[in-house]
Design a protein around this motif. Structure first.
Motif, PDB file in Angstrom:
ATOM      1  N   SER A   1       0.912  -1.317   0.028  1.00 23.96           N
ATOM      2  CA  SER A   1       0.034  -0.013   0.115  1.00 23.96           C
ATOM      3  C   SER A   1       0.946   1.226  -0.094  1.00 23.96           C
ATOM      4  O   SER A   1       0.488   2.199  -0.731  1.00 23.96           O
ATOM      5  N   THR A   2       1.995   1.411   0.820  1.00 23.19           N
ATOM      6  CA  THR A   2       2.877   2.577   0.871  1.00 23.19           C
ATOM      7  C   THR A   2       3.771   2.645  -0.282  1.00 23.19           C
ATOM      8  O   THR A   2       3.606   3.936  -0.992  1.00 23.19           O
ATOM      9  N   MET A   3       3.941   1.711  -1.067  1.00 19.60           N
ATOM     10  CA  MET A   3       5.202   1.946  -2.166  1.00 19.60           C
ATOM     11  C   MET A   3       4.528   2.066  -3.182  1.00 19.60           C
ATOM     12  O   MET A   3       4.845   2.943  -4.276  1.00 19.60           O
ATOM     13  N   SER A   4       3.076   1.541  -3.423  1.00 13.98           N
ATOM     14  CA  SER A   4       2.463   1.586  -4.845  1.00 13.98           C
ATOM     15  C   SER A   4       1.991   3.257  -4.729  1.00 13.98           C
ATOM     16  O   SER A   4       1.890   3.773  -5.912  1.00 13.98           O
ATOM     17  N   GLU A   5       1.577   3.652  -3.389  1.00 12.81           N
ATOM     18  CA  GLU A   5       0.936   5.004  -3.408  1.00 12.81           C
ATOM     19  C   GLU A   5       2.022   5.951  -3.777  1.00 12.81           C
ATOM     20  O   GLU A   5       2.031   6.964  -4.563  1.00 12.81           O
TER      21      GLU A   5
ATOM     22  N   CYS B   1      -6.047  -7.546   2.385  1.00 10.83           N
ATOM     23  CA  CYS B   1      -5.722  -6.548   3.324  1.00 10.83           C
ATOM     24  C   CYS B   1      -4.955  -5.397   2.798  1.00 10.83           C
ATOM     25  O   CYS B   1      -5.328  -4.039   3.342  1.00 10.83           O
ATOM     26  N   GLU B   2      -4.322  -5.355   1.928  1.00 11.63           N
ATOM     27  CA  GLU B   2      -3.871  -4.350   1.089  1.00 11.63           C
ATOM     28  C   GLU B   2      -5.015  -3.206   0.704  1.00 11.63           C
ATOM     29  O   GLU B   2      -5.027  -2.033   0.837  1.00 11.63           O
ATOM     30  N   LEU B   3      -6.036  -3.778   0.088  1.00 18.21           N
ATOM     31  CA  LEU B   3      -7.107  -3.122  -0.522  1.00 18.21           C
ATOM     32  C   LEU B   3      -7.821  -2.289   0.867  1.00 18.21           C
ATOM     33  O   LEU B   3      -8.229  -1.161   0.692  1.00 18.21           O
ATOM     34  N   ALA B   4      -8.007  -3.104   1.825  1.00 21.54           N
ATOM     35  CA  ALA B   4      -8.761  -2.493   3.013  1.00 21.54           C
ATOM     36  C   ALA B   4      -8.003  -1.283   3.535  1.00 21.54           C
ATOM     37  O   ALA B   4      -8.367  -0.086   3.777  1.00 21.54           O
ATOM     38  N   GLN B   5      -6.616  -1.534   3.450  1.00 20.79           N
ATOM     39  CA  GLN B   5      -5.734  -0.270   3.995  1.00 20.79           C
ATOM     40  C   GLN B   5      -5.779   0.907   3.065  1.00 20.79           C
ATOM     41  O   GLN B   5      -5.901   1.964   3.427  1.00 20.79           O
ATOM     42  N   ASN B   6      -5.863   0.604   1.630  1.00 20.29           N
ATOM     43  CA  ASN B   6      -6.141   1.588   0.808  1.00 20.29           C
ATOM     44  C   ASN B   6      -7.193   2.568   1.118  1.00 20.29           C
ATOM     45  O   ASN B   6      -7.279   3.563   1.127  1.00 20.29           O
TER      46      ASN B   6
END
Length: 492
Positions: free
Chosen positions: A226-230, A253-258
């Motif tokens: 989530s961090t590095m893609s953003e 989980c990544e989608l939920a974080q986003n």
């Protein structure tokens, strides 16, 4: 620019690809956790997303391809407890953790190079983005979808589910998720077994840790993507790829974080390549069928009857659609090896094609070209594209033996299909050995064939046939060509 149709895991439909920014496609793919040698499980996503990268560029897009390196936070059993995989390897080998990372990152890169996988545009490491990950944790806390417990920070899945629905990517509901949740040490800090770690307080023996507002600790595994893609692609980007095994829990989980941190899922198209099996079984060390790429290339694993070249592996992967299960076996790999040889020989022959003066156009040539492009642009249907390319191989062989006449335009199309598709989009290359033994064999063959050519010119058929037959007996096939030359190949 041609239309490209892509299967979107989130919507479970095949969609017309429409990039967010017409001048740049953003593509993020989950890379390896570098604590061991590259294996078959790395080969498939490596090749799959390499073909996607090549295809998008070939049809006119600029692509920023980001593939991460996981070097911290990935705990044993993909859970929120246990030892960090990198740290465990460092302890077992008496190395510094970043020494382990460097060693296996280099080996991974070497394996990908041998498979002719292009390097990504950006390859960030999780350990190099700790500050950004801490900031993301704080944003999720500020949104109300996380809580602090004994120095660790957890994502509140049940609270999130009431507002946004958790499980939309994998299709799971919370009850199904609970069935797959294990009770592991360190989970007592959680309010619910559904919750996952955003930041973990480090135990005294944990050797990889950083200061944060909550504790001396380390980021959760899901946080890094989530961090590095953003950071490198923005709050919204086009394509996120990875293996089917990452869909849950990692990508879920990544989608939920986003959504919790940005208010949007961020990813427009989720792609997942399917799993690899070996002789019908899932690959695993406990089953004794875990094969590294080096073992495959060298033929040193007990399940292998021979060594298989990197291009044989790449060709084999391309023979199955990326969303279908791929089963490795000696028989299938040997068949792929023969198919690859046919394709590469035809590519060599295509370079030598000369148009036939006055020949009419062969309509099948342009039809095959469109069928090949249609297949690739239909969600990377590489097996269909290869089947049409073998029809092109048949045409090349027909032109070679003069049973098919090609005009100048048809010759150009055929040559372009090998250059643009086989060597370009599909990324196959001609494998040549520069070893001394190969050079010696080639020199000896030239000498022997000169003697045979002289014998034929003198109509000494006994000597000419004897040379051909004795070469055949030792595994060398000789074929006379219509222009008075010859070709030789080693028998399979």
């Amino acid at each position: 620019m041609r239309n490209f149709y892509i299967y979107n895991t989130l919507t479970r439909t095949k969609e017309l690809f429409k990039p967010i920014h017409p001048d740049m496609v953003g593509m993020y793919v989950c890379g390896p956790t570098v604590y061991g040698d590259a294996h078959l499980g790395h080969a498939r996503p490596g090749v799959t997303y390499d073909v996607l990268f090549r295809l998008l560029k070939h049809i006119g897009y600029k692509v920023r391809y980001v593939r991460n390196i996981t070097d911290v936070g990935h705990l044993e059993n993909d859970a929120d407890a246990g030892e960090d995989k990198i740290a465990k390897k460092a302890r077992l080998e008496a190395l510094e953790p970043m020494e382990v990372v460097q060693t296996y990152t280099i080996r991974y890169h070497n394996a990908m190079t041998r498979l002719n996988v292009l390097p990504p545009s950006i390859e960030p490491h999780a350990s190099g983005h700790i500050i950004e990950q801490i900031n993301l944790v704080q944003r999720i806390l500020d949104s109300g979808f996380a809580y602090i417990s004994n120095g660790s920070v957890y994502f509140d899945v049940q609270k999130y589910d009431k507002v946004h629905k958790y499980g939309v990517l994998s299709g799971r509901n919370l009850e199904e998720t609970k069935e797959g949740t294990r009770n592991l040490d360190g989970q007592d800090d959680k309010r619910s077994p559904f919750d996952f770690a955003l930041w973990k307080k480090a135990s005294p023996e944990h050797i990889m840790h950083w200061p944060s507002p909550w504790s001396e600790g380390f980021p959760g595994w899901h946080l890094e993507c989530s961090t590095m893609s953003e950071k490198y692609l923005g709050e919204e980007f086009d394509i996120h790829g990875g293996g089917m095994d990452l869909m849950f829990p990692h990508h879920e989980c990544e989608l939920a974080q986003n959504v919790a941190s940005r208010g949007t899922g961020g990813v427009h198209y989720w792609m997942h390549n399917n799993m690899i099996t070996i002789n019908g079984q899932k690959m695993g060390k406990s089953l004794g069928n875990f094969i590294t790429l080096d073992e495959l290339f060298n033929g040193t694993h007990r399940l292998l009857e021979q060594a298989y070249s990197p291009m044989t592996i790449r060709f084999f992967i391309l023979q199955a659609h990326y969303r279908s299960t791929l089963d490795f076996s000696n028989e299938a790999l040997q068949a792929a090896e023969k198919g690859l040889k046919r394709m590469l020989q035809a590519a060599k022959d295509a370079r030598k094609l000369q148009p036939t003066s006055g020949a009419a156009s062969v309509p099948e040539v342009n039809k095959l070209k469109e069928q090949i492009y249609d297949a690739l642009l239909d969600d990377l249907n590489t097996p269909n594209a290869l089947s049409y390319m073998f029809e092109v191989v048949r045409i090349v062989n027909g032109a070679k033996d003069k049973s098919i006449a090609l005009n100048e335009e048809d010759c150009a199309v055929v040559k372009a299909l090998f250059d643009d598709i086989v060597f370009g989009v599909l990324g196959l290359v001609e494998e040549q050995s520069d070893s001394a033994s190969t050079k010696v064999i080639s020199g000896l063959m030239d000498m022997v064939m000169d003697i045979r050519k002289t014998a034929k010119a003198e109509k000494n058929w006994a000597v000419s046939d004897k040379i051909r037959d004795e070469l055949k007996a030792i595994g060398i096939q000789v074929k006379d060509t219509k222009d008075g030359g010859y070709e030789w190949t080693l028998s399979d």
